[in-house]
Enzyme design. Structure first.
Site, PDB file in Angstrom:
ATOM      1  N   CYS A  94     -42.525 -18.928  -1.614  1.00  0.00           N
ATOM      2  CA  CYS A  94     -41.491 -19.039  -0.584  1.00  0.00           C
ATOM      3  C   CYS A  94     -40.606 -20.275  -0.793  1.00  0.00           C
ATOM      4  O   CYS A  94     -39.912 -20.380  -1.778  1.00  0.00           O
ATOM      5  CB  CYS A  94     -42.150 -19.021   0.792  1.00  0.00           C
ATOM      6  SG  CYS A  94     -41.028 -18.722   2.167  1.00  0.00           S
ATOM      7  N   HIS A  95     -40.644 -21.237   0.125  1.00  0.00           N
ATOM      8  CA  HIS A  95     -39.872 -22.470   0.002  1.00  0.00           C
ATOM      9  C   HIS A  95     -40.616 -23.566  -0.752  1.00  0.00           C
ATOM     10  O   HIS A  95     -40.072 -24.640  -0.989  1.00  0.00           O
ATOM     11  CB  HIS A  95     -39.465 -22.985   1.393  1.00  0.00           C
ATOM     12  CG  HIS A  95     -38.391 -22.173   2.042  1.00  0.00           C
ATOM     13  ND1 HIS A  95     -38.626 -20.937   2.598  1.00  0.00           N
ATOM     14  CD2 HIS A  95     -37.072 -22.410   2.219  1.00  0.00           C
ATOM     15  CE1 HIS A  95     -37.505 -20.455   3.095  1.00  0.00           C
ATOM     16  NE2 HIS A  95     -36.543 -21.328   2.878  1.00  0.00           N
ATOM     17  N   GLU A 127     -39.327 -28.960   2.911  1.00  0.00           N
ATOM     18  CA  GLU A 127     -38.049 -29.635   3.153  1.00  0.00           C
ATOM     19  C   GLU A 127     -38.210 -31.149   3.190  1.00  0.00           C
ATOM     20  O   GLU A 127     -37.357 -31.877   2.699  1.00  0.00           O
ATOM     21  CB  GLU A 127     -37.444 -29.180   4.495  1.00  0.00           C
ATOM     22  CG  GLU A 127     -37.020 -27.742   4.534  1.00  0.00           C
ATOM     23  CD  GLU A 127     -36.557 -27.324   5.926  1.00  0.00           C
ATOM     24  OE1 GLU A 127     -36.594 -28.144   6.873  1.00  0.00           O
ATOM     25  OE2 GLU A 127     -36.161 -26.150   6.062  1.00  0.00           O
ATOM     26  N   ARG A 131     -41.465 -24.734   6.403  1.00  0.00           N
ATOM     27  CA  ARG A 131     -40.564 -25.877   6.577  1.00  0.00           C
ATOM     28  C   ARG A 131     -41.069 -27.143   5.896  1.00  0.00           C
ATOM     29  O   ARG A 131     -40.292 -28.040   5.576  1.00  0.00           O
ATOM     30  CB  ARG A 131     -40.365 -26.153   8.060  1.00  0.00           C
ATOM     31  CG  ARG A 131     -39.650 -25.024   8.762  1.00  0.00           C
ATOM     32  CD  ARG A 131     -38.709 -25.564   9.800  1.00  0.00           C
ATOM     33  NE  ARG A 131     -37.986 -24.462  10.396  1.00  0.00           N
ATOM     34  CZ  ARG A 131     -36.745 -24.135  10.071  1.00  0.00           C
ATOM     35  NH1 ARG A 131     -36.113 -24.818   9.152  1.00  0.00           N
ATOM     36  NH2 ARG A 131     -36.148 -23.132  10.657  1.00  0.00           N
ATOM     37  N   TYR A 166     -38.332 -17.735  -2.001  1.00  0.00           N
ATOM     38  CA  TYR A 166     -37.576 -17.062  -0.949  1.00  0.00           C
ATOM     39  C   TYR A 166     -36.113 -17.047  -1.384  1.00  0.00           C
ATOM     40  O   TYR A 166     -35.614 -18.036  -1.935  1.00  0.00           O
ATOM     41  CB  TYR A 166     -37.751 -17.793   0.392  1.00  0.00           C
ATOM     42  CG  TYR A 166     -37.191 -16.981   1.518  1.00  0.00           C
ATOM     43  CD1 TYR A 166     -37.850 -15.841   1.958  1.00  0.00           C
ATOM     44  CD2 TYR A 166     -35.977 -17.315   2.102  1.00  0.00           C
ATOM     45  CE1 TYR A 166     -37.312 -15.049   2.966  1.00  0.00           C
ATOM     46  CE2 TYR A 166     -35.440 -16.532   3.112  1.00  0.00           C
ATOM     47  CZ  TYR A 166     -36.110 -15.397   3.540  1.00  0.00           C
ATOM     48  OH  TYR A 166     -35.568 -14.612   4.527  1.00  0.00           O
TER      49      TYR A 166
END
Length: 185
Positions: A117-118, A91, A88, A137
């Site tokens: 991933c992110h 973000e 997270r 991701y």
């Protein structure tokens, strides 16, 4: 040996933060993990993402990770490479102008960057992916394409290198991603 910077934050994916941090240290590289508004000795909370057969990953609270460098004190010119974990944290990290400037420094000076991933969300926000082949991701595919990159769908344990950039879809790709990243160091 290389000096590697990790930009991380609260609710980073636990494995994606800790495994590369420890692996790079074990190989003899110097690794500094930093987070905006935090100093060496502060902790960040991590999350554990798992693939348990649902339509998306599941999320559980992970460990506390102790930062070993202070964000405000680092000079990116002192580092040879950058690693951006997922979870997270990307973000909100991508909303920090100093984080974006740091990422742009590594891209503009053609230093190795790895992201999983992110994590590539920070690369899209920094505007450094145009013309690159990038994995992440799968939920990140639209923004990678909007950033002018080619999204490469890989198995969860795969990684891809394009120039000085190594990307992968999730933590199962650590062996492939780290092997490719270390080859650039």
């Amino acid at each position: 040996m290389a000096k590697v910077l990790i930009i991380t934050g609260d609710f980073v994916e636990d494995y994606e933060n800790m495994v590369p941090f420890q692996a790079l240290l074990a190989m003899g590289h110097e690794v500094d993990a930093v987070c905006p508004d935090k100093v060496a000795g502060d902790s960040i909370a991590t999350s554990i993402h798992d693939f348990e057969g649902d339509q998306t990953y599941t999320e559980k609270r992970g460990h506390n990770f102790v930062l070993n460098a202070s964000f405000a004190d680092i000079n990116v010119a002192d580092y040879d490479a950058l690693y951006l974990p997922g979870g997270r944290a990307p973000e909100y990290l991508r909303l920090n102008a100093k984080v974006i400037a740091m990422i742009q420094h590594f891209a503009n000076t053609d230093k190795p960057i790895a992201s999983v991933c992110h994590g590539p969300q920070m690369l899209t926000a920094a505007g450094v992916l145009k013309g690159k082949k990038v994995s992440a991701y799968p939920a990140c595919q639209p923004e990678i394409e909007m950033a002018g990159a080619e999204y490469v769908k890989l198995p969860m344990d795969g990684a891809i290198t394009d120039g000085q950039l190594v990307t992968a879809p999730a933590w199962p790709a650590h062996p492939a991603m780290l092997k490719q990243f270390v080859a650039l160091l």
